[in-house]
Design a protein around this motif. Sequence first.
Motif, PDB file in Angstrom:
ATOM      1  N   ARG A   1       0.824  -1.207   0.000  1.00 17.78           N
ATOM      2  CA  ARG A   1       0.000   0.000   0.000  1.00 17.78           C
ATOM      3  C   ARG A   1       0.858   1.256   0.000  1.00 17.78           C
ATOM      4  NH1 ARG A   1      -4.456  -1.970   4.530  1.00 17.78           N
ATOM      5  NH2 ARG A   1      -5.815  -3.139   3.086  1.00 17.78           N
ATOM      6  N   ASP A   2       1.934   1.239   0.794  1.00 16.45           N
ATOM      7  CA  ASP A   2       2.796   2.423   0.897  1.00 16.45           C
ATOM      8  C   ASP A   2       3.456   2.764  -0.431  1.00 16.45           C
ATOM      9  OD1 ASP A   2       2.144   2.635   3.558  1.00 16.45           O
ATOM     10  OD2 ASP A   2       3.978   1.660   4.290  1.00 16.45           O
ATOM     11  N   VAL A   3       3.914   1.748  -1.166  1.00 13.10           N
ATOM     12  CA  VAL A   3       4.607   1.995  -2.441  1.00 13.10           C
ATOM     13  C   VAL A   3       3.647   1.899  -3.618  1.00 13.10           C
ATOM     14  CG1 VAL A   3       6.775   1.149  -1.479  1.00 13.10           C
ATOM     15  CG2 VAL A   3       5.305  -0.418  -2.778  1.00 13.10           C
ATOM     16  N   ARG A   4       2.353   1.788  -3.312  1.00 12.75           N
ATOM     17  CA  ARG A   4       1.304   1.720  -4.325  1.00 12.75           C
ATOM     18  C   ARG A   4       1.566   0.584  -5.321  1.00 12.75           C
ATOM     19  NH1 ARG A   4       0.521   6.632  -7.267  1.00 12.75           N
ATOM     20  NH2 ARG A   4      -1.529   5.785  -7.754  1.00 12.75           N
ATOM     21  N   HIS A   5       1.873  -0.559  -4.775  1.00 16.41           N
ATOM     22  CA  HIS A   5       2.050  -1.793  -5.548  1.00 16.41           C
ATOM     23  C   HIS A   5       3.107  -1.658  -6.649  1.00 16.41           C
ATOM     24  CE1 HIS A   5      -1.844  -2.341  -3.560  1.00 16.41           C
ATOM     25  NE2 HIS A   5      -1.642  -3.641  -3.672  1.00 16.41           N
ATOM     26  N   ASP A   6       4.145  -0.902  -6.372  1.00 16.22           N
ATOM     27  CA  ASP A   6       5.276  -0.833  -7.298  1.00 16.22           C
ATOM     28  C   ASP A   6       6.050  -2.153  -7.174  1.00 16.22           C
ATOM     29  OD1 ASP A   6       7.967  -0.363  -8.323  1.00 16.22           O
ATOM     30  OD2 ASP A   6       7.403   1.750  -8.433  1.00 16.22           O
ATOM     31  N   LEU A   7       5.976  -2.963  -8.195  1.00 20.16           N
ATOM     32  CA  LEU A   7       6.515  -4.323  -8.118  1.00 20.16           C
ATOM     33  C   LEU A   7       8.021  -4.340  -7.924  1.00 20.16           C
ATOM     34  CD1 LEU A   7       4.384  -5.949 -10.970  1.00 20.16           C
ATOM     35  CD2 LEU A   7       3.917  -5.932  -8.514  1.00 20.16           C
ATOM     36  N   ASP A   8       8.721  -3.432  -8.595  1.00 22.60           N
ATOM     37  CA  ASP A   8      10.174  -3.383  -8.453  1.00 22.60           C
ATOM     38  C   ASP A   8      10.583  -2.999  -7.030  1.00 22.60           C
ATOM     39  OD1 ASP A   8      10.948  -4.122 -11.062  1.00 22.60           O
ATOM     40  OD2 ASP A   8      10.475  -2.122 -11.795  1.00 22.60           O
ATOM     41  N   LEU A   9       9.867  -2.046  -6.444  1.00 21.64           N
ATOM     42  CA  LEU A   9      10.190  -1.633  -5.073  1.00 21.64           C
ATOM     43  C   LEU A   9       9.878  -2.746  -4.078  1.00 21.64           C
ATOM     44  CD1 LEU A   9       9.014   2.106  -4.938  1.00 21.64           C
ATOM     45  CD2 LEU A   9      11.322   1.184  -5.278  1.00 21.64           C
ATOM     46  N   LEU A  10       8.772  -3.454  -4.270  1.00 19.65           N
ATOM     47  CA  LEU A  10       8.448  -4.569  -3.389  1.00 19.65           C
ATOM     48  C   LEU A  10       9.495  -5.674  -3.500  1.00 19.65           C
ATOM     49  CD1 LEU A  10       4.582  -4.829  -3.898  1.00 19.65           C
ATOM     50  CD2 LEU A  10       5.764  -4.286  -1.766  1.00 19.65           C
ATOM     51  N   SER A  11       9.932  -5.925  -4.729  1.00 23.79           N
ATOM     52  CA  SER A  11      10.962  -6.939  -4.951  1.00 23.79           C
ATOM     53  C   SER A  11      12.258  -6.567  -4.228  1.00 23.79           C
ATOM     54  CB  SER A  11      11.211  -7.099  -6.450  1.00 23.79           C
ATOM     55  OG  SER A  11      12.237  -8.035  -6.693  1.00 23.79           O
ATOM     56  N   ALA A  12      12.661  -5.303  -4.351  1.00 24.38           N
ATOM     57  CA  ALA A  12      13.896  -4.853  -3.706  1.00 24.38           C
ATOM     58  C   ALA A  12      13.751  -4.820  -2.189  1.00 24.38           C
ATOM     59  CB  ALA A  12      14.273  -3.468  -4.231  1.00 24.38           C
ATOM     60  N   ARG A  13      12.590  -4.404  -1.712  1.00 24.45           N
ATOM     61  CA  ARG A  13      12.380  -4.263  -0.269  1.00 24.45           C
ATOM     62  C   ARG A  13      12.467  -5.613   0.441  1.00 24.45           C
ATOM     63  NH1 ARG A  13      11.881  -4.638   4.221  1.00 24.45           N
ATOM     64  NH2 ARG A  13      10.625  -3.480   5.760  1.00 24.45           N
ATOM     65  N   PHE A  14      11.941  -6.670  -0.157  1.00 21.50           N
ATOM     66  CA  PHE A  14      11.907  -7.971   0.505  1.00 21.50           C
ATOM     67  C   PHE A  14      12.925  -8.958  -0.068  1.00 21.50           C
ATOM     68  CE2 PHE A  14       7.798  -6.138   1.546  1.00 21.50           C
ATOM     69  CZ  PHE A  14       7.636  -6.504   2.871  1.00 21.50           C
ATOM     70  N   GLY A  15      13.720  -8.527  -1.052  1.00 19.99           N
ATOM     71  CA  GLY A  15      14.698  -9.430  -1.637  1.00 19.99           C
ATOM     72  C   GLY A  15      14.056 -10.604  -2.345  1.00 19.99           C
ATOM     73  N   ALA A  16      12.886 -10.365  -2.923  1.00 17.26           N
ATOM     74  CA  ALA A  16      12.133 -11.435  -3.578  1.00 17.26           C
ATOM     75  C   ALA A  16      12.112 -11.213  -5.081  1.00 17.26           C
ATOM     76  CB  ALA A  16      10.700 -11.478  -3.035  1.00 17.26           C
ATOM     77  N   SER A  17      11.774 -12.252  -5.828  1.00 12.73           N
ATOM     78  CA  SER A  17      11.663 -12.124  -7.277  1.00 12.73           C
ATOM     79  C   SER A  17      10.320 -11.487  -7.633  1.00 12.73           C
ATOM     80  CB  SER A  17      11.762 -13.501  -7.941  1.00 12.73           C
ATOM     81  OG  SER A  17      10.616 -14.286  -7.644  1.00 12.73           O
ATOM     82  N   LEU A  18      10.201 -11.023  -8.871  1.00 13.58           N
ATOM     83  CA  LEU A  18       8.938 -10.442  -9.322  1.00 13.58           C
ATOM     84  C   LEU A  18       7.817 -11.474  -9.267  1.00 13.58           C
ATOM     85  CD1 LEU A  18       9.940  -8.218 -12.383  1.00 13.58           C
ATOM     86  CD2 LEU A  18       9.033  -7.453 -10.191  1.00 13.58           C
ATOM     87  N   GLU A  19       8.122 -12.701  -9.623  1.00 13.78           N
ATOM     88  CA  GLU A  19       7.085 -13.730  -9.583  1.00 13.78           C
ATOM     89  C   GLU A  19       6.619 -13.988  -8.152  1.00 13.78           C
ATOM     90  OE1 GLU A  19       6.266 -18.405 -10.841  1.00 13.78           O
ATOM     91  OE2 GLU A  19       7.894 -17.279 -11.797  1.00 13.78           O
ATOM     92  N   GLN A  20       7.560 -14.046  -7.223  1.00 15.00           N
ATOM     93  CA  GLN A  20       7.185 -14.239  -5.824  1.00 15.00           C
ATOM     94  C   GLN A  20       6.294 -13.100  -5.332  1.00 15.00           C
ATOM     95  OE1 GLN A  20      10.987 -14.573  -3.905  1.00 15.00           O
ATOM     96  NE2 GLN A  20      11.377 -16.641  -4.712  1.00 15.00           N
ATOM     97  N   VAL A  21       6.631 -11.874  -5.716  1.00 11.24           N
ATOM     98  CA  VAL A  21       5.852 -10.707  -5.310  1.00 11.24           C
ATOM     99  C   VAL A  21       4.447 -10.752  -5.905  1.00 11.24           C
ATOM    100  CG1 VAL A  21       5.639  -8.203  -5.611  1.00 11.24           C
ATOM    101  CG2 VAL A  21       7.802  -9.188  -4.848  1.00 11.24           C
ATOM    102  N   CYS A  22       4.362 -11.015  -7.218  1.00 10.71           N
ATOM    103  CA  CYS A  22       3.057 -11.055  -7.882  1.00 10.71           C
ATOM    104  C   CYS A  22       2.178 -12.158  -7.304  1.00 10.71           C
ATOM    105  CB  CYS A  22       3.238 -11.264  -9.387  1.00 10.71           C
ATOM    106  SG  CYS A  22       3.979  -9.862 -10.252  1.00 10.71           S
ATOM    107  N   HIS A  23       2.772 -13.317  -7.103  1.00 13.53           N
ATOM    108  CA  HIS A  23       2.006 -14.440  -6.553  1.00 13.53           C
ATOM    109  C   HIS A  23       1.489 -14.098  -5.159  1.00 13.53           C
ATOM    110  CE1 HIS A  23       1.668 -19.110  -6.417  1.00 13.53           C
ATOM    111  NE2 HIS A  23       0.690 -18.541  -5.748  1.00 13.53           N
ATOM    112  N   ARG A  24       2.351 -13.508  -4.337  1.00 13.49           N
ATOM    113  CA  ARG A  24       1.942 -13.185  -2.965  1.00 13.49           C
ATOM    114  C   ARG A  24       0.825 -12.139  -2.947  1.00 13.49           C
ATOM    115  NH1 ARG A  24       0.524 -14.909   1.759  1.00 13.49           N
ATOM    116  NH2 ARG A  24       1.497 -13.914   3.564  1.00 13.49           N
ATOM    117  N   LEU A  25       0.871 -11.178  -3.839  1.00 14.93           N
ATOM    118  CA  LEU A  25      -0.190 -10.172  -3.897  1.00 14.93           C
ATOM    119  C   LEU A  25      -1.548 -10.816  -4.144  1.00 14.93           C
ATOM    120  CD1 LEU A  25       1.514  -7.300  -5.950  1.00 14.93           C
ATOM    121  CD2 LEU A  25       0.801  -7.202  -3.552  1.00 14.93           C
ATOM    122  N   SER A  26      -1.563 -11.910  -4.891  1.00 12.34           N
ATOM    123  CA  SER A  26      -2.835 -12.563  -5.212  1.00 12.34           C
ATOM    124  C   SER A  26      -3.365 -13.405  -4.060  1.00 12.34           C
ATOM    125  CB  SER A  26      -2.681 -13.446  -6.460  1.00 12.34           C
ATOM    126  OG  SER A  26      -1.971 -14.632  -6.167  1.00 12.34           O
TER     127      SER A  26
END
Length: 472
Positions: free
Chosen positions: A285-310
């Motif tokens: 919510r804070d980064v407004r679902h910016d996938l790259d920022l979420l990936s960098a913040r948690f050290g996760a891949s884009l796929e991991q981030v997208c899957h978790r959002l769902s």
Amino acid sequence: MAIGKLYIGRKVRDLRQENRATQAQFAERIGISISYLNQIENNQRPVSAAVLLALAEKFKIDLSELSGGEGDRLISALSEALTDPLFDSYSPSLQELKLVAQNAPGIAHALIAAHQAYRHNSEQLASIDDTLGRGAGLTENTPYEEVRDFFHFVDNYIHELDTMAEKLAEEIGIGDNDPSAVLSAYLERQHGVRIVRNVSDDDIIRSYDHQARVLMLNAYLPAPTRDFQIALQIAQLHAGELVDQIASNAGFRTREAYEVCRIGLHNYFAGALILPYRRFMDTARDVRHDLDLLSARFGASLEQVCHRLSTLQRPGMKGVPIFFARLDRAGNITKRHSAAKLQFARFGAACPLWNAHQAFEMPGRINRQLAETPDGARYLCLSMQVSKGGRGFRQSQQHHALALGCEVSYADNFVYADDMDLGNRAAFDPIGISCRICERTKCASRAMPPLKGRLVIDHEKRAVLPYGLKEN
């Protein structure tokens, strides 16, 4: 976006029974007559906005839990099954589908299973497969399909595993420190498991020696994959009993499906451990679902981030309703889940006009699309290509497209929508779910006629398609 009438009698009845209230007591508490409550519970009348608000206020429930969830997915699957020519003489209305899904979900699931068995048998007959006549197994779901449907109909959210993973993440400091160091230290300290890097050129990602308590990881794994595999090992050791219990209670028909489900549940725990629910949702919510920022913040891949959002579907604490899919180059959907109104087809390829396919043409960027489905629902769609596999010149890689999005009413939660003309209907591309069930009659990208479409053949004229479709 207009909201249709809500017939949620079964959910209201379940809520009343959970609170051990008679109809008279329940009706008095939400300020309606007993006769009105009786009509609601029997789906004879829809629930008004005032009643919805009263339910939310008096019983502290999330309105989206009443109006969404499994019902939308069940209606979509049931509707797709009933478009089969097998049911050519019957075209149910949306209201009929809602009544069945909400009042008799068991019958709906049984019909879907029967239709899927029919399709399997028909496909075998059509291909004159050598395996014909080997038994009833031809008409059953494959273990993979059975597990896929299990996750689909539980909203891709497993509460017991999610909360257990979140509690452990908080205890060991996930999100505050380097995940690799935190996970490795916990695995060795708590479970006595050492991590060793395998530098051979084989394609084994991970290998666990139970006797020696050694987890061997491919030395060439990217950091997010390595961390996930460590989290997966923790899942097997920390949540193994709970995983076995959930898989056993699912009632799968075969041992294979049970084991496939265990893999999925271990993976679920690993994802929830690396991306703990509250912390991840608040950051999104804070980064407004910016996938790259979420990936960098948690050290996760884009796929991991997208899957978790769902998977952010915790009762009383739901995230933005998101759809997520992973496609290969042939258009096969290898992962799919939707908490939004958009539901993916269970059979056939995805719509060629959907921007998910464009991800392979533009690697390295996030592609955006405003899209509208035949029912008038509009969506913000994102897609991107990701690659995984071994490293080195001779190692093969797999390329997939990730597709993520939400209904346009939630688009303001995404940074990607800031400069898009959300109010201009002309800016939305017409897409469908699958050609076999799409209602659009004038689509030049159609791969096949709709199953229930009536063809119009004119031998004197030829348009882009060699046939026309009769308007309903």
